[in-house]
Design a protein around this motif. Structure first.
Motif, mmCIF file in Angstrom:
data_model
loop_
_atom_site.group_PDB
_atom_site.id
_atom_site.type_symbol
_atom_site.label_atom_id
_atom_site.label_comp_id
_atom_site.label_asym_id
_atom_site.label_seq_id
_atom_site.Cartn_x
_atom_site.Cartn_y
_atom_site.Cartn_z
ATOM 1 N N GLN A 1 48.624 45.093 53.201
ATOM 2 C CA GLN A 1 49.233 44.286 52.147
ATOM 3 C C GLN A 1 48.991 44.920 50.770
ATOM 4 O OE1 GLN A 1 47.733 40.290 52.133
ATOM 5 N NE2 GLN A 1 49.303 39.525 50.755
ATOM 6 N N MET A 2 47.766 45.373 50.518
ATOM 7 C CA MET A 2 47.468 46.043 49.251
ATOM 8 C C MET A 2 48.337 47.285 49.075
ATOM 9 S SD MET A 2 43.319 45.873 49.031
ATOM 10 C CE MET A 2 43.310 47.002 47.671
ATOM 11 N N LYS B 1 46.609 43.826 39.710
ATOM 12 C CA LYS B 1 46.460 42.780 38.706
ATOM 13 C C LYS B 1 47.739 41.945 38.597
ATOM 14 C CE LYS B 1 44.874 42.179 33.969
ATOM 15 N NZ LYS B 1 44.346 42.850 32.782
ATOM 16 N N ASP B 2 48.904 42.609 38.680
ATOM 17 C CA ASP B 2 50.174 41.873 38.654
ATOM 18 C C ASP B 2 50.304 40.966 39.879
ATOM 19 O OD1 ASP B 2 50.871 43.113 36.272
ATOM 20 O OD2 ASP B 2 52.283 44.509 37.204
ATOM 21 N N ALA B 3 49.876 41.475 41.042
ATOM 22 C CA ALA B 3 50.000 40.700 42.280
ATOM 23 C C ALA B 3 48.956 39.593 42.372
ATOM 24 C CB ALA B 3 49.857 41.629 43.494
ATOM 25 N N TRP B 4 47.731 39.888 41.941
ATOM 26 C CA TRP B 4 46.634 38.955 42.096
ATOM 27 C C TRP B 4 45.812 38.861 40.817
ATOM 28 C CZ3 TRP B 4 46.509 42.678 46.457
ATOM 29 C CH2 TRP B 4 47.225 42.201 47.552
ATOM 30 N N PRO B 5 46.360 38.243 39.768
ATOM 31 C CA PRO B 5 45.573 38.111 38.533
ATOM 32 C C PRO B 5 44.399 37.166 38.742
ATOM 33 C CG PRO B 5 47.591 36.830 38.378
ATOM 34 C CD PRO B 5 47.668 37.606 39.675
ATOM 35 N N CYS B 6 43.343 37.405 38.015
ATOM 36 C CA CYS B 6 42.191 36.512 38.081
ATOM 37 C C CYS B 6 42.481 35.240 37.288
ATOM 38 C CB CYS B 6 40.950 37.203 37.505
ATOM 39 S SG CYS B 6 40.406 38.617 38.485
ATOM 40 N N PRO B 7 41.941 34.116 37.721
ATOM 41 C CA PRO B 7 42.140 32.878 36.957
ATOM 42 C C PRO B 7 41.617 33.038 35.536
ATOM 43 C CG PRO B 7 41.099 32.416 39.079
ATOM 44 C CD PRO B 7 41.134 33.910 38.913
ATOM 45 N N ARG C 1 41.737 37.027 52.252
ATOM 46 C CA ARG C 1 42.400 37.427 53.501
ATOM 47 C C ARG C 1 43.430 38.545 53.326
ATOM 48 N NH1 ARG C 1 42.506 32.633 57.625
ATOM 49 N NH2 ARG C 1 40.620 31.582 56.951
ATOM 50 N N ALA C 2 43.521 39.115 52.139
ATOM 51 C CA ALA C 2 44.462 40.223 51.935
ATOM 52 C C ALA C 2 44.012 41.414 52.770
ATOM 53 C CB ALA C 2 44.526 40.603 50.462
#
Length: 148
Positions: free
Chosen positions: A110-111, A139-145, A105-106
């Protein structure tokens, strides 16, 4: 195209990508790699963040779309039909090329806010190509699991 040639091309591309990324590890280089081949710097995009949000959003949206295209092309090289499995190399290339997992939903706004904040908080790196900095910001905002 021959499967062996495709694997060799993937291996060479991965090695070249890894070598390029190592050049950016640690301190900011005196002159960023590829600077003579980019249209903009982080300083340009930072100015847009302050005075022309539409241009900043256009840049971020275009770069995001390009990362989706690149990720799709890299992932298509997975399991080209023979052993050994090349999943490790493909996963490595995806992590280095994209490396972020944006929430479903980003929004583009927002990006863009995430990237503008990254540029504001890292002024010493703003002379770098913004295409390289965008991945780091996302990557800092939304790192992958499970990513490093």
């Amino acid at each position: 195209m021959d499967l062996g040639i495709m694997r060799a091309m993937l291996a060479v591309g991965t090695i070249l990508l890894a070598g390029t990324l190592q050049a950016f590890a640690g301190d900011v280089p005196k002159k960023p790699l590829f600077s003579e081949k980019t249209f903009f710097t982080g300083n340009d995009v930072y100015q847009w963040c302050q005075y022309d949000k539409a241009s900043a959003q256009t840049y971020v949206g275009g770069m995001y779309d390009m990362s989706v295209h690149g990720a799709f092309a890299i992932d298509r090289m997975r399991h080209l039909g023979a052993e050994p499995d090349n999943g490790f190399e493909v996963d490595f290339a995806l992590e280095e090329f994209v490396g972020f997992c944006m929430p479903e939903r980003a929004t583009l706004e927002q990006m863009t806010d995430v990237f503008c904040a990254h540029l504001r908080n890292k002024p010493a790196k703003r002379d770098w190509p913004p295409a390289l900095m965008l991945k780091d910001a996302l990557k800092d905002a939304w790192p992958c699991p499970g990513s490093k």
